[in-house]
Write a protein that holds these residues in place. Structure first.
Motif, PDB file in Angstrom:
ATOM      1  N   ASN A 107     -41.488 -39.578  19.970  1.00 44.17           N
ATOM      2  CA  ASN A 107     -41.864 -40.824  20.641  1.00 44.17           C
ATOM      3  C   ASN A 107     -41.184 -40.933  22.009  1.00 44.17           C
ATOM      4  OD1 ASN A 107     -43.593 -41.862  18.701  1.00 44.17           O
ATOM      5  ND2 ASN A 107     -41.978 -42.946  17.609  1.00 44.17           N
ATOM      6  N   GLU A 108     -39.892 -40.615  22.047  1.00 43.40           N
ATOM      7  CA  GLU A 108     -39.143 -40.718  23.303  1.00 43.40           C
ATOM      8  C   GLU A 108     -39.622 -39.680  24.314  1.00 43.40           C
ATOM      9  OE1 GLU A 108     -36.937 -43.138  24.130  1.00 43.40           O
ATOM     10  OE2 GLU A 108     -37.633 -43.987  22.238  1.00 43.40           O
ATOM     11  N   LEU A 109     -39.849 -38.456  23.864  1.00 39.45           N
ATOM     12  CA  LEU A 109     -40.315 -37.411  24.779  1.00 39.45           C
ATOM     13  C   LEU A 109     -41.720 -37.728  25.289  1.00 39.45           C
ATOM     14  CD1 LEU A 109     -39.082 -34.211  22.872  1.00 39.45           C
ATOM     15  CD2 LEU A 109     -38.099 -35.223  24.941  1.00 39.45           C
ATOM     16  N   HIS A 110     -42.566 -38.243  24.407  1.00 41.19           N
ATOM     17  CA  HIS A 110     -43.932 -38.607  24.805  1.00 41.19           C
ATOM     18  C   HIS A 110     -43.916 -39.715  25.851  1.00 41.19           C
ATOM     19  CE1 HIS A 110     -48.263 -39.136  24.445  1.00 41.19           C
ATOM     20  NE2 HIS A 110     -48.058 -40.431  24.305  1.00 41.19           N
ATOM     21  N   LYS A 111     -43.077 -40.721  25.643  1.00 43.83           N
ATOM     22  CA  LYS A 111     -42.986 -41.819  26.605  1.00 43.83           C
ATOM     23  C   LYS A 111     -42.488 -41.335  27.958  1.00 43.83           C
ATOM     24  CE  LYS A 111     -40.491 -44.615  24.048  1.00 43.83           C
ATOM     25  NZ  LYS A 111     -39.730 -45.817  23.612  1.00 43.83           N
ATOM     26  N   ALA A 112     -41.683 -40.269  27.935  1.00 40.24           N
ATOM     27  CA  ALA A 112     -41.150 -39.716  29.188  1.00 40.24           C
ATOM     28  C   ALA A 112     -42.128 -38.751  29.855  1.00 40.24           C
ATOM     29  CB  ALA A 112     -39.827 -39.004  28.911  1.00 40.24           C
ATOM     30  N   GLY A 113     -43.285 -38.523  29.226  1.00 39.51           N
ATOM     31  CA  GLY A 113     -44.317 -37.697  29.837  1.00 39.51           C
ATOM     32  C   GLY A 113     -44.304 -36.235  29.453  1.00 39.51           C
ATOM     33  N   GLU A 168     -24.401 -21.636  11.990  1.00 39.03           N
ATOM     34  CA  GLU A 168     -24.106 -21.997  13.378  1.00 39.03           C
ATOM     35  C   GLU A 168     -25.374 -22.548  14.046  1.00 39.03           C
ATOM     36  OE1 GLU A 168     -22.499 -18.566  15.317  1.00 39.03           O
ATOM     37  OE2 GLU A 168     -20.525 -18.777  14.386  1.00 39.03           O
ATOM     38  N   PRO A 169     -25.796 -23.733  13.652  1.00 40.43           N
ATOM     39  CA  PRO A 169     -26.994 -24.311  14.277  1.00 40.43           C
ATOM     40  C   PRO A 169     -26.710 -24.711  15.721  1.00 40.43           C
ATOM     41  CG  PRO A 169     -25.904 -25.954  12.928  1.00 40.43           C
ATOM     42  CD  PRO A 169     -25.167 -24.650  12.683  1.00 40.43           C
ATOM     43  N   GLU A 170     -27.747 -24.751  16.515  1.00 39.49           N
ATOM     44  CA  GLU A 170     -27.576 -25.231  17.879  1.00 39.49           C
ATOM     45  C   GLU A 170     -27.136 -26.702  17.899  1.00 39.49           C
ATOM     46  OE1 GLU A 170     -29.342 -21.429  18.495  1.00 39.49           O
ATOM     47  OE2 GLU A 170     -29.853 -22.999  17.060  1.00 39.49           O
ATOM     48  N   LEU A 171     -27.633 -27.463  16.921  1.00 37.69           N
ATOM     49  CA  LEU A 171     -27.269 -28.876  16.838  1.00 37.69           C
ATOM     50  C   LEU A 171     -27.011 -29.261  15.386  1.00 37.69           C
ATOM     51  CD1 LEU A 171     -29.850 -30.476  19.297  1.00 37.69           C
ATOM     52  CD2 LEU A 171     -27.357 -30.567  19.550  1.00 37.69           C
ATOM     53  N   VAL A 205     -30.359 -43.169  13.524  1.00 38.69           N
ATOM     54  CA  VAL A 205     -31.361 -42.257  14.071  1.00 38.69           C
ATOM     55  C   VAL A 205     -31.296 -42.219  15.591  1.00 38.69           C
ATOM     56  CG1 VAL A 205     -33.846 -41.874  14.339  1.00 38.69           C
ATOM     57  CG2 VAL A 205     -32.913 -42.446  12.099  1.00 38.69           C
ATOM     58  N   SER A 206     -31.081 -43.361  16.212  1.00 40.28           N
ATOM     59  CA  SER A 206     -31.037 -43.427  17.672  1.00 40.28           C
ATOM     60  C   SER A 206     -29.949 -42.523  18.246  1.00 40.28           C
ATOM     61  CB  SER A 206     -30.813 -44.867  18.136  1.00 40.28           C
ATOM     62  OG  SER A 206     -29.601 -45.388  17.599  1.00 40.28           O
ATOM     63  N   MET A 207     -28.818 -42.420  17.547  1.00 37.96           N
ATOM     64  CA  MET A 207     -27.734 -41.548  18.011  1.00 37.96           C
ATOM     65  C   MET A 207     -28.150 -40.086  17.925  1.00 37.96           C
ATOM     66  SD  MET A 207     -23.776 -41.286  16.651  1.00 37.96           S
ATOM     67  CE  MET A 207     -23.469 -43.008  17.113  1.00 37.96           C
ATOM     68  N   SER A 208     -28.827 -39.735  16.839  1.00 35.55           N
ATOM     69  CA  SER A 208     -29.297 -38.353  16.684  1.00 35.55           C
ATOM     70  C   SER A 208     -30.304 -37.998  17.768  1.00 35.55           C
ATOM     71  CB  SER A 208     -29.926 -38.167  15.300  1.00 35.55           C
ATOM     72  OG  SER A 208     -28.973 -38.315  14.278  1.00 35.55           O
ATOM     73  N   VAL A 209     -31.218 -38.916  18.055  1.00 33.79           N
ATOM     74  CA  VAL A 209     -32.237 -38.684  19.087  1.00 33.79           C
ATOM     75  C   VAL A 209     -31.576 -38.465  20.435  1.00 33.79           C
ATOM     76  CG1 VAL A 209     -34.118 -39.749  20.378  1.00 33.79           C
ATOM     77  CG2 VAL A 209     -34.087 -39.881  17.883  1.00 33.79           C
ATOM     78  N   GLN A 210     -30.600 -39.288  20.769  1.00 35.48           N
ATOM     79  CA  GLN A 210     -29.930 -39.147  22.057  1.00 35.48           C
ATOM     80  C   GLN A 210     -29.159 -37.837  22.141  1.00 35.48           C
ATOM     81  OE1 GLN A 210     -30.354 -41.143  24.813  1.00 35.48           O
ATOM     82  NE2 GLN A 210     -29.360 -39.331  25.690  1.00 35.48           N
ATOM     83  N   THR A 215     -29.969 -35.114  25.089  1.00 34.18           N
ATOM     84  CA  THR A 215     -28.897 -34.623  25.957  1.00 34.18           C
ATOM     85  C   THR A 215     -28.852 -33.106  25.946  1.00 34.18           C
ATOM     86  OG1 THR A 215     -27.561 -36.618  25.608  1.00 34.18           O
ATOM     87  CG2 THR A 215     -26.401 -34.642  26.352  1.00 34.18           C
ATOM     88  N   TYR A 216     -28.978 -32.520  24.759  1.00 28.60           N
ATOM     89  CA  TYR A 216     -28.961 -31.059  24.638  1.00 28.60           C
ATOM     90  C   TYR A 216     -30.145 -30.438  25.382  1.00 28.60           C
ATOM     91  CZ  TYR A 216     -28.990 -26.402  22.531  1.00 28.60           C
ATOM     92  OH  TYR A 216     -28.991 -25.042  22.350  1.00 28.60           O
ATOM     93  N   LEU A 217     -31.331 -31.001  25.208  1.00 26.44           N
ATOM     94  CA  LEU A 217     -32.520 -30.456  25.871  1.00 26.44           C
ATOM     95  C   LEU A 217     -32.378 -30.497  27.388  1.00 26.44           C
ATOM     96  CD1 LEU A 217     -35.386 -31.987  23.684  1.00 26.44           C
ATOM     97  CD2 LEU A 217     -34.664 -29.598  23.764  1.00 26.44           C
ATOM     98  N   ALA A 218     -31.797 -31.564  27.898  1.00 27.68           N
ATOM     99  CA  ALA A 218     -31.589 -31.675  29.343  1.00 27.68           C
ATOM    100  C   ALA A 218     -30.554 -30.656  29.818  1.00 27.68           C
ATOM    101  CB  ALA A 218     -31.145 -33.091  29.701  1.00 27.68           C
ATOM    102  N   GLN A 219     -29.494 -30.495  29.066  1.00 31.36           N
ATOM    103  CA  GLN A 219     -28.439 -29.537  29.434  1.00 31.36           C
ATOM    104  C   GLN A 219     -28.975 -28.102  29.458  1.00 31.36           C
ATOM    105  OE1 GLN A 219     -25.496 -30.407  26.447  1.00 31.36           O
ATOM    106  NE2 GLN A 219     -24.427 -31.936  27.703  1.00 31.36           N
ATOM    107  N   GLN A 220     -29.891 -27.805  28.555  1.00 34.53           N
ATOM    108  CA  GLN A 220     -30.449 -26.454  28.463  1.00 34.53           C
ATOM    109  C   GLN A 220     -31.639 -26.237  29.392  1.00 34.53           C
ATOM    110  OE1 GLN A 220     -29.020 -23.965  26.527  1.00 34.53           O
ATOM    111  NE2 GLN A 220     -27.418 -25.507  26.290  1.00 34.53           N
TER     112      GLN A 220
END
Length: 213
Positions: free
Chosen positions: A62-68, A183-186, A195-200, A204-209
């Motif tokens: 939902n968050e990624l979709h809203k961001a385009g 050793e998961p990435e996240l 849930v909101s904390m997990s989403v954020q 953050t990880y996706l932006a950093q990568q």
């Protein structure tokens, strides 16, 4: 006669008959990703039933979709209505289920899409098989963790109750093994955190990568 061909873009070696060759199209993954202004990847959510995989994946999409951003969510239950409708829940069928999903996810990454998958996927070997299908930094393993007691308390589909009553066999966490990522990435503590904390954490990880801006 069976020969071996090389998937030039993905780097995978696959069997083929003499009459099948890999066709390299002019519009490739890089071009599709550039068009979408994102770097495609597979976000592989794994964890026990009731740990919150689908909930977190859905909230993230939902968050990624809203961001385009261009996304697609492959849900464990949904694929069994079609793509994997012929499979049961034995170890062999679970492995085939994940193999098929991995191949679909690979195609979607080639299309430039950010793919979210919500599957128990209990075996490390099968998760690593999917990783091997993808390029560097394209497979992001996300351990959605909640202890068994918490998952049983939630029991959103009533499956634990049925498993405890012997109505469901080969149920992960009860009479079938779950191999947690080493050793998961996240790692998401979805037993204690909202849930909101997990989403954020994932955003953050996706932006950093560099997958999103």
């Amino acid at each position: 006669m069976t020969t071996i061909i090389k998937d030039k873009e993905a780097g995978a070696t696959v069997p083929a008959t003499d009459n099948i060759v890999w066709h390299q199209h002019s519009v490739d993954k890089a071009a599709r990703a550039a068009n979408k202004q994102q770097q495609p990847c597979v976000l592989w959510f794994t964890g026990l039933s009731g740990s919150g995989k689908s909930t977190v994946a859905g909230a993230l999409e939902n968050e990624l979709h809203k961001a385009g951003y261009h996304t697609y969510l492959l849900d464990g239950d949904n694929v069994r209505f079609g793509l994997c409708g012929d499979l049961g829940f034995s170890d062999d069928d679970r492995k085939e289920n994940i193999r098929r999903v991995g191949e679909v996810a690979k195609l979607m990454v080639d299309a430039g899409v950010i793919v979210l998958t919500a599957f128990i996927s209990p075996h490390r070997q099968e998760r690593e098989l999917v990783r091997s299908l993808l390029g560097d930094n394209e497979f992001i393993e996300i351990h959605v963790d909640a202890d068994l007691a918490t998952c049983e308390q939630r029991d959103p589909k009533g499956l634990y109750k049925k498993a405890r009553a012997g109505e469901i066999k080969n149920f992960t966490g009860i009479d079938s093994v779950y191999e947690a990522p080493i050793e998961p990435e996240l790692y998401l503590d979805n037993g204690n955190n909202p849930v909101s904390m997990s989403v954020q954490q994932i955003i953050t990880y996706l932006a950093q990568q560099g997958h999103i801006k």
